[in-house]
Write a protein that holds these residues in place. Structure first.
Motif, short mmCIF file in Angstrom:
data_model
loop_
_atom_site.label_atom_id
_atom_site.label_comp_id
_atom_site.label_asym_id
_atom_site.label_seq_id
_atom_site.Cartn_x
_atom_site.Cartn_y
_atom_site.Cartn_z
N ASP A 1 -4.88 8.19 0.51
CA ASP A 1 -5.40 9.38 -0.53
C ASP A 1 -4.14 9.90 -1.28
N THR A 2 -4.58 9.91 -2.50
CA THR A 2 -3.36 9.97 -3.53
C THR A 2 -3.60 10.90 -4.70
N ASP A 3 -2.57 11.49 -5.25
CA ASP A 3 -2.59 12.13 -6.55
C ASP A 3 -1.96 11.38 -7.46
N ILE A 4 -1.87 10.12 -7.40
CA ILE A 4 -1.31 9.09 -8.53
C ILE A 4 -1.72 9.73 -10.12
N GLY A 5 -0.75 9.51 -10.65
CA GLY A 5 -0.96 9.82 -12.22
C GLY A 5 0.17 10.95 -12.54
N ASP A 6 0.68 11.78 -11.83
CA ASP A 6 1.59 12.76 -12.18
C ASP A 6 3.09 12.02 -12.01
N ASP A 7 3.72 11.94 -10.77
CA ASP A 7 4.75 11.52 -10.39
C ASP A 7 4.71 9.87 -10.61
N ILE A 8 5.69 9.19 -10.16
CA ILE A 8 5.33 7.79 -10.33
C ILE A 8 5.55 7.31 -8.78
N ASP A 9 5.88 7.96 -7.85
CA ASP A 9 6.04 7.51 -6.57
C ASP A 9 4.68 6.86 -6.03
N ILE B 1 -6.43 -2.48 3.20
CA ILE B 1 -6.73 -1.28 2.33
C ILE B 1 -8.31 -1.24 2.35
N LEU B 2 -8.84 -0.12 3.07
CA LEU B 2 -10.29 -0.04 2.99
C LEU B 2 -10.88 0.52 1.76
N GLY B 3 -9.98 1.67 1.21
CA GLY B 3 -10.25 2.35 -0.07
C GLY B 3 -9.18 2.90 -0.46
N VAL B 4 -9.25 3.47 -1.81
CA VAL B 4 -8.48 4.57 -2.13
C VAL B 4 -9.11 5.82 -2.53
N THR B 5 -8.82 7.13 -2.09
CA THR B 5 -9.43 8.08 -2.66
C THR B 5 -8.35 9.00 -3.32
N THR B 6 -8.94 9.68 -4.42
CA THR B 6 -7.96 10.45 -5.20
C THR B 6 -8.08 11.97 -5.07
N THR B 7 -6.96 12.48 -5.05
CA THR B 7 -7.02 14.19 -4.70
C THR B 7 -6.17 14.88 -5.71
N PHE B 8 -6.52 16.30 -6.07
CA PHE B 8 -5.85 17.06 -6.60
C PHE B 8 -6.14 17.15 -8.11
N ALA C 1 -8.88 8.53 -10.41
CA ALA C 1 -9.73 7.49 -10.06
C ALA C 1 -9.83 6.17 -11.04
N ARG C 2 -9.88 6.75 -12.40
CA ARG C 2 -9.90 5.92 -13.42
C ARG C 2 -8.69 5.25 -13.60
N LEU C 3 -7.48 5.79 -13.40
CA LEU C 3 -6.33 5.11 -13.14
C LEU C 3 -6.40 4.14 -12.07
N VAL C 4 -6.56 4.55 -11.06
CA VAL C 4 -6.64 3.22 -9.86
C VAL C 4 -7.69 2.36 -10.24
N ASP C 5 -8.74 2.36 -10.94
CA ASP C 5 -9.67 1.35 -11.52
C ASP C 5 -8.93 0.39 -12.59
N ARG C 6 -8.09 0.68 -13.19
CA ARG C 6 -7.31 0.04 -14.18
C ARG C 6 -6.23 -0.82 -13.38
#
Length: 311
Positions: A28-36, A52-59, A66-71
């Motif tokens: 469960d990630t807020d990917i897209g702000d910081d790089i970590d 990895i069963l799945g990735v969920t996005t938060t915040f 989720a589009r970022l994770v798609d790419r």
């Protein structure tokens, strides 16, 4: 490592230990702000110990995340991993890597909390949730079905601050701070710590590991589809984050590493309470978390570098 007592009032196998076969995890990630977050997902993808069963996005704009994770996953040939968007929230925080996300078509993603609960029902007592963002998805899942959420094997959380706050620009130490992931959703953090699920907490005390320039360039120069995504995301982060040092701090990858290399971040039982300002206080009483206060930074960096540059 024996057993852990007192987290939920019953005896459980200590959840840091490895079991046969890859561990099923959801990130469960807020990917897209910081790089970590991007490095954390990369480490998970390169770790055969994890399934990895799945990735969920938060915040914030969780559909954009989720589009970022798609790419990202498409670029590395992992379209098989489901992506779900947690509840959106209001924020004025800059999504530094939005341009990367916009390069993939918009899509409607499954509900993140619903996806998490559905996976738990299919694998009760088996799934590790690696929570590396503010806890909106977690809060929604608990609110909807606390009994099912409690059937998680554990949550490995990057969040909180016990005795060490954010380091200064020159590495100077400071007392405990209200850490970002916690302060953005205090109610979500309180819900997690009272959920009855074993929580393994990686706070600021143990996660402020910097990626030196030489190691960073070795990763970026590897030239794999995965490291190429890190290059793109890193440069967008640097270009859109004026106040930050260009050296990444790898908070979130420590939580991923702990899931399969607990020796890199030994834990101790503590009772954690979240106050109204978002501080995570260690108090007396029955433990509700296992907390890592100091990590093996060199061991972690070696693991990351080896995994990112393996052929």
């Amino acid at each position: 490592m024996g057993v852990a007592m007192g987290i939920t009032g019953m005896t459980r196998p200590l959840m840091g230990q490895q079991t046969a076969g890859p561990q099923p995890v959801i990130i469960d990630t807020d990917i897209g702000d910081d790089i970590d977050d991007a490095f954390a997902l990369a480490l998970a993808l390169r770790s055969p110990e994890l399934k990895i069963l799945g990735v969920t996005t938060t915040f914030g704009d969780t559909e954009m995340r989720a589009r970022l994770v798609d790419r990202y996953l498409t670029a590395v040939g992992r379209e098989d991993i489901p992506i779900a968007a947690g509840p959106a929230s209001t924020t004025d925080n800059l999504m530094t890597q939005k341009a990367y996300a916009l390069r993939t078509p918009a899509a409607i993603h499954a509900d993140g909390a619903g996806f998490l609960l559905d996976q738990i029902k299919k694998r009760p007592g088996e799934i590790t949730l690696i929570a590396i963002g503010p806890l909106f998805t977690v809060q929604a899942a608990i609110a909807h079905d606390p009994a099912t959420f409690k059937k998680l094997k554990r949550v490995v959380l990057m969040g909180g601050s016990v005795s060490r706050g954010y380091d200064g620009n020159n590495g100077e130490r400071s007392p405990a701070d209200a850490e970002w992931n916690i302060i953005q959703n205090i109610d979500g953090a309180r819900a997690l710590f009272s959920s009855g699920v074993p929580v393994f907490m990686m706070p600021l005390d143990s996660t402020q590991i910097h990626l030196p320039e030489a190691e960073r360039e070795r990763i970026f120069g590897h030239g794999s589809p995965l490291t190429d995504q890190l290059v793109l995301l890193y440069h967008q982060w640097v270009a859109n984050t004026r106040s930050h040092n260009a050296i990444p701090t790898l908070f979130d990858p420590v939580a991923v590493a702990y899931a399969f290399r607990p020796d890199l971040c030994p834990v101790k039982p503590m009772r954690i309470e979240v106050d109204d300002k978002g501080f995570t206080r260690a108090v007396s009483g029955e433990p509700n978390a296992q907390v890592c206060l100091q990590s093996d930074e060199q061991g972690f960096l070696k693991l990351l570098l080896d995994r990112m540059t393996e052929n």
